[in-house]
Motif scaffolding. Sequence first.
Motif, mmCIF file in Angstrom:
data_model
loop_
_atom_site.group_PDB
_atom_site.id
_atom_site.type_symbol
_atom_site.label_atom_id
_atom_site.label_comp_id
_atom_site.label_asym_id
_atom_site.label_seq_id
_atom_site.Cartn_x
_atom_site.Cartn_y
_atom_site.Cartn_z
ATOM 1 N N GLY A 179 0.789 -1.210 0.000
ATOM 2 C CA GLY A 179 0.000 0.000 0.000
ATOM 3 C C GLY A 179 0.821 1.259 0.000
ATOM 4 O O GLY A 179 2.053 1.245 0.085
ATOM 5 N N MET A 180 0.120 2.376 -0.069
ATOM 6 C CA MET A 180 0.744 3.695 -0.134
ATOM 7 C C MET A 180 0.535 4.512 1.134
ATOM 8 O O MET A 180 1.341 5.379 1.457
ATOM 9 C CB MET A 180 0.202 4.461 -1.340
ATOM 10 N N THR A 181 -0.566 4.285 1.831
ATOM 11 C CA THR A 181 -0.872 5.070 3.025
ATOM 12 C C THR A 181 -0.169 4.469 4.234
ATOM 13 O O THR A 181 -0.401 3.310 4.583
ATOM 14 C CB THR A 181 -2.388 5.130 3.256
ATOM 15 N N ILE A 182 0.684 5.265 4.892
ATOM 16 C CA ILE A 182 1.497 4.767 6.008
ATOM 17 C C ILE A 182 1.340 5.604 7.276
ATOM 18 O O ILE A 182 2.095 5.457 8.218
ATOM 19 C CB ILE A 182 2.981 4.687 5.603
ATOM 20 N N PHE A 183 0.340 6.501 7.307
ATOM 21 C CA PHE A 183 0.056 7.343 8.478
ATOM 22 C C PHE A 183 1.263 8.207 8.843
ATOM 23 O O PHE A 183 1.613 8.349 10.004
ATOM 24 C CB PHE A 183 -0.399 6.500 9.668
ATOM 25 N N LYS A 184 1.884 8.762 7.823
ATOM 26 C CA LYS A 184 2.982 9.705 7.984
ATOM 27 C C LYS A 184 2.701 10.943 7.147
ATOM 28 O O LYS A 184 2.123 10.846 6.063
ATOM 29 C CB LYS A 184 4.317 9.089 7.547
ATOM 30 N N PRO A 185 3.119 12.129 7.601
ATOM 31 C CA PRO A 185 2.862 13.350 6.833
ATOM 32 C C PRO A 185 3.616 13.366 5.518
ATOM 33 O O PRO A 185 4.625 12.678 5.350
ATOM 34 C CB PRO A 185 3.355 14.460 7.769
ATOM 35 N N VAL A 186 3.095 14.159 4.573
ATOM 36 C CA VAL A 186 3.649 14.228 3.227
ATOM 37 C C VAL A 186 4.157 15.643 2.980
ATOM 38 O O VAL A 186 3.351 16.557 2.758
ATOM 39 C CB VAL A 186 2.592 13.861 2.165
#
Length: 497
Positions: A179-186
Amino acid sequence: MKYFFISHDLTEIKQSSRCTWISFGLIICSLSATSISYAAQPSTPNIVMIISDDQTYRDFGFMGNKEIKTPHIDRLAKQSARYINGYLPTSVCSPSLATLLTGLYPHQSGIHYNHPPPGNSRFNQMTSRKEYETKRGQAFRLIQNVDTLPRLLAARGYRCLQTGKFWEGHYRNAGFTEGMTIFKPVPDQTFGGNRKLAHGELVAHGNGDWGLKIGRETMQPIYDFVRDCDQKQTPWFVWYAPYLPHQPHDSPQKYFDLYRKNQRVSQQEIAYYASCSQFDETVGKLIQFIEQESNPKSTLFLFVIDNGWTPGQKPMKYRENYHHTKTSKRSPFEDGLRSPILIRWDGVIKPATHTALVSSIDVVPTLLHATGQEERTQALPGVNLLPSAQGTETLPTNRAVFGAIYPGDASSLDHPERDVAYRWIRKGNLKLITTHNTNAQGIAWNDYHRGDVLFNLDHDPPETTNLINEESYRPSRVELKSLLDAWWNPEKVNSKK
């Protein structure tokens, strides 16, 4: 080709997964192959779930809109079993997406909110990233402790890729293998996925972070994933939920130009329609890729919307954007709750239009049946749509569909009855909406209506004439209320506490 290094997630990634580094500064991370329990069945299809984000059900060419340009989704519809009277159990993204992951109603999964306690504004007031992530993370147990679609598919040998909108923290929480969503800011992402805490520190907003780049900036993660799966002859599932046509409606100029000179398109529709057409083009690219570089005959495409969104009259500061109408997103009305559902599976289903009432609650059991997991659907409330899609059975015309509306912020976890503001049921042409958790003035959250209301959608599509006190509708009102209470009765839940 440009790459970024995300050091704060690397230790975790090295310990538990393998990573593919790709262009556009994105990472796709995958769980170890040892998590797969069973060999894949050769007859099971690959799956592409396409989810539109904030689009009204009628805003497609195939649904009758003569001005909007959605040629790629219209082509998909032509090749699909088309369920044009589909409903969503709620009209806001997080709980609606959770239904597509779990096959459960929001009050069953417990995910009935966009923001868990203490709520969106309180999250913004926090001064520590650790505090924010810890507090928000307390709600992730809800998705971790349920048999989600990707978790069940992975157990049967599928690789499952999450891209786009996702509210449950790290993609692994829902059982995706990659996946791509890792609960870290971008850093520097301007269209969503981040929030700033009170002291200015950037954190993940909670709705998709890195995953929101899909569709808006790149499609490459999906292409790389599918190619790798096909090379290794592994069945795959793609969750394609781009942040489109969701605001900001900031599409490239060419999409605005499609509508700028059309006098039949209002000023408030231009930016929204442009984003709808941008989304449509990404769908076309995705399907074209599967058709040209994979095997469309072994691929099941399923299309659905997460919730409706209709542009209103109130302008926003951002480039020709307008606020949505009160009767669309978040509301118990048709513009928020309706969605067509499309199922394309070449050689298996028959392209046709189905007018019976269906619900997005049917998506998970349908896909589980398609992948040979009928036994996992017995406890789910939805129905299998495949027999109707294949033309071997006809859907009942007397089915009732249900849902509920909640505030965006939950007051507590595990107690949907404390927050539910409206419940609704539609059967035939009649729709009943009940009101709950009112204040001293009898006003429920967002004040959509006072008291219970009953509409005949055949004669009153805008839902403006309340028939609740009409004596001729009394038997129908009693029947609908009984069915709604049998589905879920918050008053009875409260009485047991």
